[in-house]
Design a protein around this motif. Structure first.
Motif: not given
Length: 389
Positions: A113-124
């Motif tokens: 798993g790789v965690l992000i915080q959307q809405p966020v820069y879409y290339p993530f």
């Protein structure tokens, strides 16, 4: 003004992604673009002068930065962010997204798993999925027109989804948050607790509005620095994206070794000569230009706020604390996604970034780039007002 930000520079016919590729990307010719995050301003005069000297020399062979390249960067980050860098921490890449993708491959395995915080820069999202990792989202909370981190959910997602790496966007693109020190420390403590590697995208760090101060995540604690890959670049700050130069800082010896091995495995070595020259000139002599640019952008932001209040009260600005990208809330129009797209693209003749590409929580929003001459910004807002009314 000493520097000219009002003159409209013609970018069409220059192979410019922003202006010259509308048809290839499904838009009509002549559409007014305020989407991709580059600026419609010429870069700082000091950078142009340095590049002219390089061009006149006429030889463009393999090149590398020497110690004065590092010291230019180091002085910038010490004076503006109180961050003390060491030369052996530096790894140069052709872009921040390239560096993020390399970090994902270096520090995680397929299926992790790789965690992000959307809405966020879409290339993530793209680099996570393209490398067969599992995208784990802990969405930001929009409360009273302000985005906040859900720390309880953040920790929950780590525990339940085999998360190994967290992509921090700071300042946050697209919602414009400049994270406070206590917020970064809460995130850092959780990541240290669960041994999570943090890849911190700080490419917008030079753009903050009055009353807000960017803090380099890795500078807040030796424990945070030990788990962090800090991604920086002059590309947003000085409009140099096409020169493909980024500076990645990793103080942990083992992480840096693994990161460099991944880049080498891709067959990449030296960055390009023009990027090296422009980056050094920017950090050595671009400070005054940047300070005046930020004043101009703050004026653009004030113009947008006044225009929306008078002519487009249905559209809500999420007050930005940083970046030259603004996040507009169109949800009160109650339009389905395709109708909102029709309004903006076909009726207003504008090319913006639909909020949906930043994650499902971005639906009903649009990201707009305000780094352009004010007359361009005014034209765009007038077109939107006429289309809506």
């Amino acid at each position: 003004m000493k520097f000219d930000f009002d003159t409209v520079v013609e970018r069409r016919g220059t192979n410019c992604l922003k202006y010259d590729f509308a048809r290839e990307r499904g838009k009509r010719e002549g559409i007014l673009p305020l989407w991709v995050a580059d600026m419609d301003f010429q870069t700082a005069p000091a950078i142009l002068e340095k590049l002219e000297r390089v061009v006149k020399h006429g030889i463009f062979g393999y090149s590398e930065g020497k110690e004065d390249y590092f010291w230019a960067i180091s002085k910038w980050y010490k004076e503006r962010f109180d961050w003390n860098l060491k030369v052996n921490w530096l790894v140069k890449t052709p872009g921040v997204v390239f560096g993020i993708a390399a970090a994902i491959r270096a520090f995680t395995k397929e299926g992790e798993g790789v965690l992000i915080q959307q809405p966020v820069y879409y290339p993530f999202s793209e680099v996570i999925r393209d490398n067969d990792r599992v995208l784990v989202n802990s969405p930001l909370k929009l409360e009273n027109g302000h985005y906040e981190i859900d720390f309880e959910d953040f920790e929950k997602q780590i525990k339940e989804n085999d998360v190994k790496l967290f992509l921090l966007c700071s300042p946050h693109n697209p919602v414009g948050r400049v994270w406070k020190e206590q917020e970064l420390r809460k995130l850092g403590d959780i990541c240290v607790k669960y041994d999570i590697i943090v890849v911190s995208d700080e490419i917008h760090s030079d753009f903050t509005y009055p009353g807000h101060q960017h803090r380099i995540f890795a500078s807040l604690s030796p424990a945070y620095a030990d788990i962090t890959v800090t991604c920086t670049a002059p590309s947003k700050t000085f409009n140099l994206a096409g020169l493909q130069i980024s500076n990645i800082f990793i103080s942990n010896t083992d992480l840096r070794k693994r990161f460099k091995e991944e880049i080498e495995a891709q067959g990449y070595s030296q960055v390009n000569l023009m990027g090296l020259a422009a980056c050094q000139a920017a950090y050595e002599n671009g400070g005054e230009w940047l300070d005046r640019l930020k004043e101009y952008l703050y004026g653009n932001l004030a113009f947008v706020k006044a225009f929306l209040q008078e002519y487009l009260p249905e559209i809500t600005l999420i007050e930005p604390e940083g970046t030259y990208l603004i996040w507009l809330d169109f949800r009160s129009l109650n339009l389905p996604e395709e109708e909102l797209e029709d309004l903006i693209v076909n009726k207003a003749n504008l090319w913006l970034d639909s909020g949906a590409i930043f994650g499902t929580v971005g639906r009903g929003f649009e990201r707009i780039n305000i780094a352009c001459p004010r007359k361009t910004l005014e034209k765009a807002l007038v077109q939107l007002e006429q289309a809506l009314h």
